[in-house]
Design a protein around this motif. Sequence first.
Motif, short mmCIF file in Angstrom:
data_model
loop_
_atom_site.label_atom_id
_atom_site.label_comp_id
_atom_site.label_asym_id
_atom_site.label_seq_id
_atom_site.Cartn_x
_atom_site.Cartn_y
_atom_site.Cartn_z
N LEU A 1 0.85 -1.20 0.00
CA LEU A 1 0.00 0.00 0.00
C LEU A 1 0.88 1.25 0.00
N GLU B 18 2.65 1.63 -3.32
CA GLU B 18 1.70 2.11 -4.32
C GLU B 18 1.48 3.61 -4.16
N LYS C 87 2.23 6.42 -6.94
CA LYS C 87 1.15 7.31 -7.38
C LYS C 87 1.52 8.78 -7.18
N LEU D 131 1.96 11.32 -10.33
CA LEU D 131 1.09 12.50 -10.42
C LEU D 131 1.87 13.77 -10.12
N PHE E 104 3.76 14.66 -13.14
CA PHE E 104 2.79 15.20 -14.09
C PHE E 104 2.51 16.67 -13.78
N SER F 56 -6.88 14.20 -6.13
CA SER F 56 -7.19 12.76 -6.08
C SER F 56 -6.07 11.94 -5.44
N ARG G 297 -5.30 -3.71 -3.71
CA ARG G 297 -4.70 -2.41 -4.00
C ARG G 297 -3.73 -2.54 -5.17
N LEU H 182 -3.59 -0.91 -8.90
CA LEU H 182 -2.46 -0.13 -9.41
C LEU H 182 -2.15 -0.56 -10.83
N PHE I 8 -5.03 2.82 -12.25
CA PHE I 8 -5.84 3.75 -11.48
C PHE I 8 -5.25 5.16 -11.54
N VAL I 9 -3.93 5.24 -11.53
CA VAL I 9 -3.27 6.54 -11.59
C VAL I 9 -3.71 7.29 -12.83
N TYR J 51 -6.72 9.20 -12.29
CA TYR J 51 -6.42 10.42 -11.53
C TYR J 51 -5.85 11.48 -12.45
N ALA J 52 -4.90 11.02 -13.28
CA ALA J 52 -4.22 11.97 -14.17
C ALA J 52 -5.22 12.59 -15.14
#
Lengths: 508, 652
Positions: free
Chosen positions: A179, A182, A186, A190, A193, A253, B619, B623, B627-628, B631-632
């Motif tokens: 978790l 991950e 993420k 992001l 980005f 998010s 989870r 991934l 899922f990202v 979000y993006a």
Amino acid sequence: MNAPTIEYAELAPLITIFGAAVIGVLIEAFVPRKVRHPVQVAVALLALVAALVQVILLAGTGMVAAVGAVAVDGPALFLQGTILVLAIISVAFFAERRLEAGGDAFAPAASTLPGSEEERILVRERMLQTEVYPLALFAVGGMLLFPAANDLLMLFIALEVMSLPLYLLCGMARRRRLLSQEAALKYFLLGAFSSAIFLFGMAFVYGYAGTLRFGEISEALTANIGQDGILLAGVGLMAVGLLFKVGAVPFHSWTPDVYQGAPTPVTGFMAACTKLAAFGAMVRLFYVAFGGMRTDWQPMLWAVAIATMLVGAVVALTQTDIKRMLAYSSIAHAGFVLTAMVAADQTATAAILFYLATYGIATLGAFAVVTLVRDSGGEATHLAKWAGLGRRSPVLAATFALFLLAFAGIPLTSGFVGKLSVFTAAIDGGAAPLVVVGVIASAIAAFFYVRVIVLMFFSDPAPEGPTVAVPSLWTAVGITLGAAATLLLGIVPGPLLDLAQQASLFVR
Amino acid sequence: MTSTLSALATAVATEGGHGGGQAVAEATGVFDLTWLLIAFPLLGAAILLLGGRRTDKVGHLIGCGASIASFVMGVVLFAAMLGEPSDGRAFTSQLWEYVNAGGYTVDVSLLLDQLSISFVLLITGVGSLIHVYSIGYMEHDERRRRFFGYLNLFVAAMLLLVLAADYLVLFIGWEGVGLASYLLIGFWQHKNSAAVAAKKAFVVNRVGDMGMVLAMSSMVLVFGSTAFDVVFASAEGASTGWVTAIGLFLLLGACGKSAQFPLQSWLLDAMEGPTPVSALIHAATMVTAGVYLIVRSAAIYDLAPDARTAVVIVGAITLLMGAIIGCAKDDIKKALAGSTMSQIGYMTLAAGLGPAGYAFAIFHLLTHGFFKANMFLGAGSVMHGMHDEVNMRRYGGLRIAMPVTFITFAMGYLAIIGIPPFAGYFSKDKIIEAAFADNWITGLATLLGAGITAFYMTRLMLMTFFGNRRWKQSEPPHESPSVMTAPLWALAFLSVVGGFALLYFGAGIVDWLAPVTGEEHHELPMPLWLLITITLATVVAGVAVAWLMYGRRAVREDVPAGSPLTVAARNDLYGDAFNEAVFMRPGQYLTRSLVYFENRGVDGAVVGTATAFGGLSSRLRRLQTGFVRSYAVTMLGGVGVVVLAMLVVRLP
């Protein structure tokens, strides 16, 4: 060509932190493993305290250092001081070793595969990952630089210096490692980005103004007429990068996932300090560089503030995980700060500074309490497990309730005065409708905070509920300080409000 | 009327005072010690709540001592006030600067004047009696010390509320009494219903608090301050729209705290708390805070006739609603709670009549504090003897078993239905007069309310103390110990003489309050003797109907089916159903849909899985399914919106 002059005295806090971070890397290489942990903690704490002293000594300075790249002024020093105080407490929480039977909240070696034999051996041998301290120091360095950055380039560098160590720290949880990893990935994806978008915006702004300095951009706003499209796009894109860091809707998010996955002390550190630094940078950029075109960006911020407050408050209502709930709550709080941000004057700056300080303290304390409520699987973050906690450990539950009441903005807590000052600033700045939305959102938000309090005090304890771990002195002192400050700033907020008021003038 | 109003407003504007235009002096001498009023109970609460088990044995004595000390201080201040000229009895003492944000400053300062000292004496006087009573009532509760701690906390917060000289400081007391109220409603937290009731009180009060916050925000916007003196002095200069809005926001706040329509639903559930709490907080003091707020804001309401009309309407609706609910309840405390709603409706209505009614609202508030506290404590005494039975259908004939409770309760009964010369007669009659002088509709509403009040109170009396015995326990119920009956005697005495004394002692309460609230007299549309006769006839009719239904016939132990109105009244006139349909359902729907978009069931998968690994793998799987990316995409959409928003602004 002359070498540029560097004002070492004024930049001392930054130099101290970055220097200590580099020393921390050297310690990793040269100090024997056995004593590495205490040495690292000591170096980190020393550096943070030293930097805090230097910031306090600099109080009242108002100048631009490092050839115009770094501002040393009221808002920067106020935020740096607050970040350093919060970082000192955070490092104390990082160093907590009583909760995991000799381990801390971090995986012994983040590079081992979760569930592998290697990992098991390291856990058995009670290995500790000490890289977290230099990483945290680098992050703190970036956070100190971020709200002080006075040109676009420095702003971007600070953003990255702050963010990169945080991505790593997020992935280092001892329990629930997948978790955590991950979450880190993420956050990194992001974050990268959003950095790209931010950089893109910077390029546009540079293209428009032909300069990187905030002050000169501000002058260019009145001089260069006729290329507004490129400027507006640039400001919008830069806003996105910063709104991402503060966790505003629709760029939020990542927040719940990352807050939930990251090791809880890191979550607290991030939730408190990153938000402070990012808001500081945002306020400086928008007030100093783009202040002349506020009528252009105010409507956009209005929309973002409304969406942020409402989505944060409403979605938090149905969360069942305490860390996710606090994440959404932090989103709603970003919205409250944005209401004052829209006002764009000195009162607003003071209100934001005060709000951030009180919010940071309460957040750090709340996440620290979360680390103490544990069952066999580590932290018991599911809300159902918190039922009846008030019966078993009334003091801890009452402390957590105090932080929640502060988040809800109940009088006699710091949160009330904070909300009052941002809302007042927003009203003065002509954003009264935003305040109405804010009041409604905080009424909604009060429901879920109180739901937790009711759960803790009025529900029957779960049969196999979690136990409350007895922390070391470090954590206990940290939480007590946070609770005391939350209460004290609710009763006698005057001195800190005055300080924020005095510190609210940007140097240009 | 208009000329009086403008004269009043001019007085406010020129003298810079508050309310009726009385000049406010800097507190000196004994008045500088006003803060002690709050400090005593606050200290008591601190000792009791932080002292832990060590203070268990003497906890109740400390609690009573703190409250009585505050009462003595109140009497000293009152005596000192009497020595001052009648238009120079307002004093402020500044304690410290609370907030100084930009142009907006808030001082923690106290305002002691005729209005606030009336409340101080009511809160500490009745409060002290209830503290003493609680020694007996809570004797067997192992958490008695904590109970007294909360009571002290309540008294301190309530005193802050009525002594504050700034709406923001008032709001702190406002939230403080709320907090104490939730803690005490949920005091018996082992009862699920108590926890639910506490939560409901909190939730409903948040809606009211929103009104308070909006009112204060509007004040900051319009006047740049929330201090009484600044707001009242500059109210005249503000536009009528703003003043009306502030008046309506304050009314919303008052509705929440005082259980007025449409925020009345929590009060009936609040009866889950221990009975002394119902007497102190949910009858005598806290629930009247809304009336205080409206009367204190006289300068605003004087300039906003529309807001005043709203106040009158809310008061009239609640007074009838509460009375109707009171008629159908079999739970003695809930019947009294309905009655409290109704009586506060009277006060609200009177406050809405403007300077003609402010003083009568406070007058009725004080007498109501006496007789309602008396009756609640009497009900507590009955419950004490009946093993916590609250259903009146299981009472009957208790006048012989509990003579003291019966006699003292009867005094309260005669007072509330308004039989001369008991306290309620004077205060309620004044309100009815003022209502008729204003217009026929409000007058008839108050008259009808008086009739219904007589009906349900007689019903309560007959079911409890008269008729056949319907209790099952073998030994007859015992009278309560003297530590409980002594307060009952004291309150019964006040129920008898309180009204007459307040109205005629010295210059009387109307003159006493006039410097704060202003004074105005209206012509009655009929001779006074005729109105009094009609009122008394209505009351007697109510009593007679109740006697026909419950005195002549035996009371049934099972619940009869009843008419549709009775059923509706038993269900609190569908207040909960209304809340559910208007607030909860749309709220839940909104939440659910938003959460759907936000989470798409994320939590369900993780949290629902018992083992950590199940959650981890799901989870991880998510991934890998990108899922990202979603979000993006959300972010990218946001980027589009933000840039577009920036560009759109520049469009002509």
